[in-house]
Design a protein around this motif. Structure first.
Motif, PDB file in Angstrom:
ATOM      1  N   UNK A   6       0.869  -1.177   0.000  1.00  5.17           N
ATOM      2  CA  UNK A   6       0.000   0.000   0.000  1.00  5.17           C
ATOM      3  C   UNK A   6       0.909   1.231   0.000  1.00  5.17           C
ATOM      4  N   UNK A   7       0.637   2.178  -0.894  1.00  4.71           N
ATOM      5  CA  UNK A   7       1.520   3.347  -0.919  1.00  4.71           C
ATOM      6  C   UNK A   7       1.505   4.116   0.405  1.00  4.71           C
ATOM      7  N   UNK A   8       0.498   3.893   1.229  1.00  3.09           N
ATOM      8  CA  UNK A   8       0.419   4.586   2.515  1.00  3.09           C
ATOM      9  C   UNK A   8       0.920   3.714   3.664  1.00  3.09           C
ATOM     10  N   UNK A   9       0.512   2.455   3.699  1.00  3.92           N
ATOM     11  CA  UNK A   9       0.752   1.612   4.883  1.00  3.92           C
ATOM     12  C   UNK A   9       1.929   0.670   4.738  1.00  3.92           C
ATOM     13  N   UNK A  63      -7.554   4.033   1.433  1.00  6.22           N
ATOM     14  CA  UNK A  63      -7.185   4.805   0.252  1.00  6.22           C
ATOM     15  C   UNK A  63      -7.254   3.921  -0.993  1.00  6.22           C
ATOM     16  N   UNK A  64      -7.628   4.569  -2.096  1.00  5.13           N
ATOM     17  CA  UNK A  64      -7.622   3.899  -3.395  1.00  5.13           C
ATOM     18  C   UNK A  64      -6.283   4.177  -4.062  1.00  5.13           C
ATOM     19  N   UNK A  65      -5.775   3.174  -4.759  1.00  2.01           N
ATOM     20  CA  UNK A  65      -4.511   3.389  -5.476  1.00  2.01           C
ATOM     21  C   UNK A  65      -4.438   2.405  -6.638  1.00  2.01           C
ATOM     22  N   UNK A  80       1.249   2.665  -7.460  1.00  2.00           N
ATOM     23  CA  UNK A  80       1.514   4.039  -7.889  1.00  2.00           C
ATOM     24  C   UNK A  80       1.293   4.998  -6.739  1.00  2.00           C
ATOM     25  N   UNK A  81       2.026   6.101  -6.795  1.00  2.00           N
ATOM     26  CA  UNK A  81       1.816   7.144  -5.812  1.00  2.00           C
ATOM     27  C   UNK A  81       2.644   6.900  -4.576  1.00  2.00           C
ATOM     28  N   UNK A  82       3.927   7.212  -4.635  1.00  2.00           N
ATOM     29  CA  UNK A  82       4.751   7.120  -3.439  1.00  2.00           C
ATOM     30  C   UNK A  82       4.461   8.373  -2.638  1.00  2.00           C
TER      31      UNK A  82
ATOM     32  N   UNK B 451       9.077   1.182   4.393  1.00  2.00           N
ATOM     33  CA  UNK B 451       7.744   1.449   3.843  1.00  2.00           C
ATOM     34  C   UNK B 451       6.693   1.632   4.934  1.00  2.00           C
ATOM     35  N   UNK B 452       7.075   1.422   6.187  1.00  2.00           N
ATOM     36  CA  UNK B 452       6.089   1.474   7.269  1.00  2.00           C
ATOM     37  C   UNK B 452       5.934   2.899   7.783  1.00  2.00           C
TER      38      UNK B 452
END
Ligand code: ZN
Lengths: 84, 1170
Positions: A6-9, A63-65, A80-82, B451-452
């Motif tokens: 996940x680009x966020x998690x 989030x959508x990615x 996508x989307x770092x 990445x965390x």
């Protein structure tokens, strides 16, 4: 079970996500023909190889990615989307 | 005491490497007779010591079978232990009082009636069952009865005492499958690099073949491994499967007393397969007679269990291990009468005897009397886990076995599975592979940390310099020995001989996969582990191909048998409760499962409940209704996009009904949405659609209109929702609220906020799902039970009472309101649902608009109509078909009930358009096939077509005094309790090392803003991290642009004011929602807190990935849960919180899972125990 970045998690189990598949652009509502609308609704490339799909981290950050996934190896390649 | 005194005539004196404890005698029974063995004995070793040879009867021919491999994978020693069937007798250790019986034998092991099958062997050729028991069809039930009697399995008892099975999650840098010399060295090398290691061994002891070949070394390595803090050892455990990204099914057998098996779902960054080798049987006539042993079986019996395998032995050897077996046999006092050196071309032709080996015939023609025939003719590499990782092992003729072909980074083969060598070479190989696996794992670990979002700052990537090259082991050199000049068994489990396989090839089944399916070879309990290569070799010989050309069949999970109990494990099905659930339970509600919710179907008499609403007043708990708080200037744009009707002009204080369709025009959800303030709306959805609509809103906002300024927060369970319906609804409500509820001041489809029964911040709206005057009140959920009870108390004189879902369904059907999903289905487009009045095609755009425009233009699809059965007493079943005159299907009944108000049946139906005209007569075919007639009615409404009941102009009454509201947590409080900030909280004193505390009483606010901006800066907590403010509040960066803020109980007004002030001065849209009532919040404190969470949650919670101050969200026992690491005075502590209605379930599940760590509740006001 595949892991998805996940680009966020970061890396999480695929079961935390919902897969929405390829997302063709939405046709212009005012002028769309039935064929264009049917393409948008139902027709996908279904590539044997790398596809770009929309995923939703529904049990996580919500989030959508877009994710590039190899359907042959069933491997998540990159999202996508770092963002951070 | 000498061994014979315990009736163990074949027990040897103490052997240097024995694994039995002679000080612990264990008594058990075998087919009713009592036997004694030692602690550490397997069932088979103890019985063998007592002189037993026959342990089962074979599947098809019912010939006697004895020990072959002496391992978990021994085909002839599968037994019943007490009421547990299919126990691997050569693996399971004896326990005091065990009752062991043989399976598949009738009337007894000695005299098996079905052994006549042996005489008729020629009728039981390959495909026998397949061909014989197929036709004629009418005899199949009889065949099934016959075959069931022959089934090779034990008896499953229905009265089996309950045994628990368990699942949990684990994470490791390196998992080593196989605890032999290479596996132990791999584990030690990986651990030395700083990697965490799980070392998994199928057998009861680490050591592999060193256990009998070099016990001293085995013990030394074992001691090093067990002393290493980075290595966790699992014995009697199998890595049963490998899935994508090294997701491993690790199955622990009998991990604890009373526990059958435990499934550890393990994520390993590197997998080292050090599975060693399995010894392969030899195919010759009589190779299944008891007394034919593999060399490893003989050596296990002698060295591990100190049992003499027989009196006179012939040994066929083709390798050094076979030679060593000769030595072991001699040392054990067995007379080795012949050593047949297969390397010199000699071999065995057949073994003969009655029920056991008595004579052995060699290729030299020599016949030798012997009771033991030991074979050492080759090895099979158990590559299963490698195959599951994408490896394609190849056949190497020089080695007479398959060798790994190689896999991607992250999966490695170590030791004997990948080549031959001395013990020193195997150890070096294991160590080199272990170091390489660790290097890969540590690099992956640092990527994960990078990445965390829970880790701030950069971590240093580990260096992989000086990593020694892995020197490949020498290619094994071994003669190819599969079958002698005679035919014998290839598959012992399925009773398949080499001549059966040849016959199958002769019948035209010329590939391995076809022969397998035709004969069932390798499909028995061993799943090909010892029989596969012989099978391939025999097929290759029969087809004239090489083994490499013949190829192998596919290895699929599971590698070893796993009980269904372990796979099912504990089942985590979240259950959701309303705040009023305790009242429902106490008042005779019939529970109904609706999705995850438990709801009252009725309280005894749904028809009376309907009459109460029509004639007086009733109240219903509608808390599960989906509710989404929408804030921001662009909410009307969002509503216009997602609903089919228009929202631009909805005034403050107004409520409107809306329908959502998908892009294909199919009805997706419906509900009413209220405008509470300038930029503040409250949307309701169907109960089942709440989650879907929330996702839907987020998807359109995030992917289609990211520029729109809207924040959406689900608040379904922040409010307890109660519908007050009936002619006296206004009278009742007026007694409890400060809102002017007079007909003039509070009109139909309007919304107000105010106090209800002393509860502030309640939302009231006037709607009419039931067709009666009704108010839906949404009160902060902790006060839900208080409001419910107060309504019942102050409305006694009005005859108020509860009504359930069933009454509500009848009421809405009488009124003609559809239910999405009941009166519509996955193909029902908007116009087919009778919703033309709610579809505005003159809007520029809305989701699904083109489809609805085409539907209207072309008049396609079914129509929703009301149907009146001519015989008004008949209530057709829902889903009864509606037929055209020619008998073809023209629709179906979607809803049907007896209307207590009208005294007749009423229905809604989906019908073809040609039948939709009012007055049309239709034929209804009921479920039982009977036909009835019905008439299509005008409109959908059956009761009060004019809607006069909604115009009720009763006068409000004066307010009555009610008691102070009591706030209640979603978790039931025990007897030790106290009041805090108006809430009942637990006062349970602490006990034990691991505590769980219900902190739901705390103030919980949600802030939404952009990911970066002035709000993000002021809150000081980035996504994934927490920040403790000076005033003690905890700011949690729980999502991108989302924060939860926790404060002291009762402080919401102060906190809200402060945060609202911040929001008002922000540059970007910032909104604050009070979720104090909408979330359950617990704190778990103690050293084992992470271990407890990992029983229910797949997150990796190690210190470097989730340090103190981390915030994550994932699934815990099936509930989306926020996990915050917030250590208390240096003690490991996590806050976990989820939406309110799942709180009780999560609490109960945590307590249950925590029992092994002595998890105990501690009251909110109480100090922790230390
Ligand atoms: Zn995420």
């Amino acid at each position: 079970m595949m892991q998805i970045n996940c680009p966020w998690c970061g890396l999480r189990n695929a079961t935390e996500f919902k897969q929405h598949g390829e997302k063709p652009p939405r046709p212009d509502v005012a002028n769309a023909t039935r064929e264009q609308w049917a393409d948008y609704l139902y027709f996908r490339n279904n590539t044997w190889g790398v596809v770009k799909e929309q995923w939703f981290h529904s049990s996580g950050c919500r989030q959508f990615f877009m994710l590039h996934r190899d359907t042959f190896a069933n491997k998540a390649i990159r999202s996508e989307g770092d963002v951070r | 005491m000498t061994p014979s005194e315990h009736n163990q005539p074949l027990r040897l004196v103490t052997q240097p490497n024995e694994e039995i404890d002679r000080s612990q005698r264990v008594t058990f029974t075998w087919n009713g007779k009592t036997y004694t063995g030692y602690q550490g004995d397997t069932i088979v070793s103890a019985l063998y010591a007592a002189g037993e040879r026959v342990f089962s009867r074979s599947m098809k021919y019912h010939s006697p079978r004895g020990v072959l491999t002496g391992t978990l994978h021994d085909p002839g020693t599968i037994l019943q232990v007490d009421d547990e069937p299919n126990v691997r007798g050569a693996h399971r250790l004896i326990e005091e009082g065990m009752n062991v019986t043989s399976q598949n034998t009738w009337p007894s092991l000695k005299y098996d009636v079905r052994a006549v099958n042996q005489l008729g062997a020629r009728f039981l050729g390959p495909g026998f069952y397949y061909k014989t028991f197929m036709k004629p069809d009418f005899l199949r039930p009889a065949y099934q009865r016959v075959l069931r009697g022959f089934v090779h399995g034990g008896k499953v008892s229905k009265n089996r005492p309950e045994e628990t099975y368990e699942k949990r999650y684990a994470h490791t840098d390196v998992l080593v499958a196989g605890g032999g010399p290479a596996g132990m060295e791999a584990a030690l090398a990986a651990a030395a690099s700083g990697a965490s290691v799980m070392l998994v061994e199928e057998d009861h002891q680490l050591g592999g073949h060193l256990r009998w070949a070099d016990g001293q070394l085995a013990r030394e390595l074992r001691a090093q491994v067990t002393a290493n803090p980075n290595i966790t050892v699992y014995t009697n455990t199998t890595v049963a499967a490998r899935y994508d990204d090294n997701w491993l099914a690790v199955v622990q057998r009998s991990p604890e007393p009373g526990m059958g098996e435990r499934l550890i779902k393990t994520r390993a960054r590197s997998l080292v397969v050090a599975a060693g080798l399995l010894e392969r049987p030899y195919v010759f006539e009589g190779n299944d007679l008891p007394g034919v042993l593999l060399s490893t079986a003989a050596r296990r019996l002698i060295n591990l269990y100190s049992v003499r395998p027989g009196g006179r032995a012939v040994v066929v050897t083709a390798n050094p291990e076979g030679d060593a077996a000769v030595e072991d046999l001699r040392r054990a006092g067995v007379e080795v009468v012949a050593v047949v050196d297969a390397r010199q071309g000699d071999t065995v032709v057949r073994a003969t005897g009655r029920g056991r080996v008595q004579s052995v015939e060699l290729s030299t023609g020599q016949k030798i009397a012997a009771d033991l025939l030991v074979t050492a003719v080759g090895w099979t590499a158990p590559t299963s886990l490698l195959n599951m990782s994408g490896d394609k092992p190849y056949y190497e003729p020089q080695a007479a076995r398959f060798l790994p072909g190689g896999t991607e980074e992250g999966v490695y083969a170590a030791g004997g599975i990948s080549g031959d060598g001395t013990v020193a070479q195997l150890r070096d190989h294991g160590a080199a592979v272990g170091a390489r696996a660790a290097a890969h794992a540590l690099a992956q670990r640092s990527l994960k940390i990078a990445s965390a979002p829970t880790v701030s700052g950069q971590t240093e990537a580990p260096t992989t310099e000086n990593l020694p090259e892995v020197q490949p082991l020498p290619v094994p050199q071994h003669p190819e020995l599969f079958r002698s000049s005679t035919h014998g068994f290839v598959d012992y489990s399925e009773d398949i001989t080499s001549s059966d396989l040849q016959a199958a090839v002769a019948e035209g089944y010329d590939s391995a996969e076809l022969v397998k399916r035709f004969t069932t070879v390798t499909m028995g309990p061993l799943q090909g582990k010892i029989e596969l290569v012989n099978f391939i070799a025999v097929v290759a010989e029969a087809t004239g191909k090489t083994i490499a050309e013949t190829g192998t069949t596919t290895w699929r999970p599971m590698y070893a048998p796993v009980t269904l109990g372990a796979l099912a494990g504990q089942k985590y099905d979240p259950i959701r409760y309303s705040s009023i659930q305790t009242w429902h339970e106490a008042h005779g509600a019939k529970p109904m499962i609706a999705g995850q919710w438990i709801r009252p179907e009725h309280y005894g008499d749904p028809q009376a409940e309907v009459r109460r609403v029509r004639d007086g007043v009733g109240i219903i708990d509608v808390s599960p209704l989906g509710k989404i708080d929408l804030r921001g200037p662009d909410v009307p744009k969002l509503l216009n996009l997602l609903y089919t009707n228009k929202w631009s002009k909805l005034g403050i204080g107004k409520v409107r009904y809306g329908v959502m369709v998908s892009e294909d025009g199919v009805v997706m959800d419906d509900g009413v949405t209220a405008r509470l303030d300038e930029d503040h709306y409250l949307m309701t959805t169907t109960t089942g659609g709440a989650g879907r609509v929330w996702d839907w809103i987020e998807e359109w906002l995030q992917t289609f209109h990211p520029e729109w300024q809207v924040n959406a927060t689900p608040v379904s369970t922040a409010y307890t929702s109660i519908n007050i319906a009936g002619p006296h609804a206004r009278t009742l409500l007026s007694r409890l609220t400060d809102v002017d509820v007079s007909a003039e001041a509070f009109k139909y489809m309007e919304v107000r906020t105010g106090t209800v029964a002393g509860v502030e911040n309640s939302i009231l709206w006037r709607i009419g799902f039931t067709g009666e005057l009704s108010y839906e009140i949404h009160v902060p959920a902790a006060y839900g039970l208080h409001v419910w009870e107060t309504l019942l108390e102050v409305g006694q004189d009005l005859g108020v009472g509860p009504f359930g879902i069933e009454a509500q369904r009848i009421l809405r059907l009488e009124t003609g309101h559809l239910i999405v999903g009941q009166d519509t289905d996955g193909l029902t487009q908007g116009y087919s649902a009778g919703l033309e009045w709610a579809i505005k095609l003159d809007k520029d755009d809305f989701v699904g608009k083109p489809e609805l425009a085409w539907q209207q233009q072309n008049q396609t699809g079914m129509r929703l109509v009301a149907v009146q059965p001519v015989d008004t007493h008949v209530v057709p079943d829902e889903a009864s078909q509606i037929l055209f005159g020619n008998g073809t299907i023209a629709g179906r009944i979607t809803s049907a009930r007896l209307s207590p108000t009208l005294g007749r049946s009423i229905c809604l139906a989906q019908v073809e358009q040609s039948l939709a005209e009012p007055g049309t007569m239709v034929t209804i075919r009921q479920i039982d096939g009977t036909m009835i007639q019905g008439k299509v009615m005008e409109g959908l409404t059956a009761v009060d077509k004019e809607g006069t009941r909604l115009d009720n102009d009763s006068q409000p009454e004066a307010r009555v005094e009610v008691g102070e509201p009591i706030g209640r947590s979603p978790v039931r409080v025990g007897d030790a309790k106290t009041l805090l900030a108006g809430w009942e909280v637990s006062a349970q004193p602490a006990a034990g090392p691991l505590t769980i505390q219900d902190q739901s009483v705390m103030t919980k606010l949600e802030v939404r803003s952009s990911f970066t901006g002035s709000t993000a800066e002021k809150l000081h907590a980035s996504f994934g991290r927490t920040h403790r403010s000076q005033d003690g509040t905890l700011v949690i960066g729980s999502g991108p642009g989302q924060w939860y803020i926790l404060g002291e109980p009762g402080s919401q007004q102060t906190m809200l004011n402060a945060l609202q002030h911040m929001a008002d001065s922000a540059n970007e849209l910032t909104t604050v929602v009070d979720l104090t009532h909408g979330r359950a919040l617990f704190r778990i404190t103690g050293d084992e807190a992470a271990a407890l969470l990992n029983k229910l949650c797949s997150l990796e919670l190690s210190d470097d990935i989730v340090p103190d101050g981390s915030a994550l969200r994932s699934s815990v026992a099936g509930v989306v849960t926020d996990i915050i690491r917030d250590d208390v005075d240096g003690a490991l502590s996590y806050l976990v919180h989820c939406e309110r209605s799942s709180g009780q379930y999560l609490w109960d599940t945590l307590l249950d899972a925590g029992a092994e760590y002595r998890l105990a509740e501690v009251g909110y006001t109480m100090a922790y125990a230390n």
